[in-house]
Design an enzyme around this catalytic site. Structure first.
Site, mmCIF file in Angstrom:
data_model
loop_
_atom_site.group_PDB
_atom_site.id
_atom_site.type_symbol
_atom_site.label_atom_id
_atom_site.label_comp_id
_atom_site.label_asym_id
_atom_site.label_seq_id
_atom_site.Cartn_x
_atom_site.Cartn_y
_atom_site.Cartn_z
ATOM 1 N N CYS A 75 0.864 -1.179 0.000
ATOM 2 C CA CYS A 75 0.000 0.000 0.000
ATOM 3 C C CYS A 75 0.897 1.223 0.000
ATOM 4 O O CYS A 75 1.590 1.494 0.990
ATOM 5 C CB CYS A 75 -0.930 0.009 1.213
ATOM 6 S SG CYS A 75 -1.955 1.499 1.324
ATOM 7 N N CYS A 222 -5.003 5.978 -4.210
ATOM 8 C CA CYS A 222 -4.285 4.703 -4.153
ATOM 9 C C CYS A 222 -2.886 4.929 -4.700
ATOM 10 O O CYS A 222 -2.716 5.200 -5.893
ATOM 11 C CB CYS A 222 -5.018 3.631 -4.960
ATOM 12 S SG CYS A 222 -4.159 2.039 -5.005
#
Length: 293
Positions: A75, A222
């Site tokens: 992430c 993201c």
């Protein structure tokens, strides 16, 4: 037993961060799902966990869990928050740290203004590395044509430590992110599921992007999705190689730089929201589940 936590976000992609260097907690999918509930728990896109390293050449172990309780490899927005968190908690006094993840080693560099640069590693594009295993591959140059509920969809694939599909669209505001993202995320051609990015190229150094994240749904931003989209754009000649590309997401913008053969470099802001404590047994009992201890 009370566990301390910190709520943070990177461009609106929000995280619950827990220090398990100085604290102890058994994390289960049930507990994580309850904590992720935005009405009955803390609420977050991902849970970030700081653990002692398992190898001598890194500073920390970095673990990421989606709101559905599944552990994932990477992430990017979380990595930036991770770097700021360990500094704020005085777990490290370095401005440059190395952390181990499920997908490999990341190097995180902080400045004095809340921005963090992350060496995201080299993108991978081969289907087996995603993994991407369609029954029949229809490919035109680097683009694949995938049958999605009876409709052919042209997409590109990339692995940035986690799997991504990238779809080039004319306008991200009219793209059917919810329906198409959900269908592709769980498509049988992606055995580990996939994050789905919808990219609009504005010019050679600017893209707009929406991402339907695996196990989460559409998020405000993201980081790995931005890296996958920019790397794809450079590979296809839509974006400038070696220059800072502005990836504009709903939550704000990231700066991405990549030249083929090298690591993707991502730079962006982080923010602290609040700190708190929770009782793991209390959370479980509230849901009628057996306490952890």
């Amino acid at each position: 037993m009370l566990i301390e936590f910190t709520k943070m976000h990177g461009l609106g992609n929000d995280f619950m961060v827990i220090d398990l260097v100085t604290q102890r907690l058994e994390l289960t999918p049930e507990l994580i799902t309850l904590l992720a509930d935005r009405n009955l728990g803390i609420g977050f896109d991902q849970l970030l966990v700081v653990e002692p390293p398992m190898r001598p050449d890194v500073d920390f172990r970095y673990r990421i869990f989606n709101s559905d309780g599944s552990e994932v490899e990477q992430c990017g927005n979380g990595a930036r928050c991770f770097a700021r968190f360990v500094q704020a908690r005085k777990l490290s006094f370095k401005q440059r740290i190395r952390v181990e993840t499920k997908s490999g080693i990341l190097t995180l560099s902080t400045d004095n203004y809340g921005w963090v640069e992350v060496d995201m590693g080299k993108p991978r594009f081969e289907p087996a590395e995603i993994p991407f295993t369609p029954k029949a591959i229809t490919k035109i140059q680097n683009a694949y044509h995938l049958d999605v509920e009876g409709t052919p969809v042209q997409l590109y694939v990339a692995n940035m430590g986690n799997p991504h599909a990238v779809i080039k669209v004319d306008d991200i505001l009219t793209a059917d992110v919810e329906k198409l993202g959900k269908a592709i995320e769980s498509h049988p051609a992606f055995p580990e599921r996939v994050n789905v990015g919808f990219m609009q190229v504005m010019n050679q150094r600017h893209i707009r992007l929406r991402v339907y994240e695996r196990g989460v749904g559409e998020t405000q931003a993201c980081g790995t999705g931005a890296c996958a989209a920019v790397a794809t754009g450079i590979r296809e000649g839509w974006l400038d190689e070696g220059e800072e590309i502005r990836a504009q997401l709903y939550g704000g913008s990231l700066l991405i730089r990549w030249s083929p053969g090298y690591s993707v470099m991502m730079t962006g802001p982080t923010a602290f929201v609040y700190e708190g404590v929770f009782s793991p047994d209390g959370i479980m009992a509230q849901a009628g589940l057996k306490p952890l201890s």
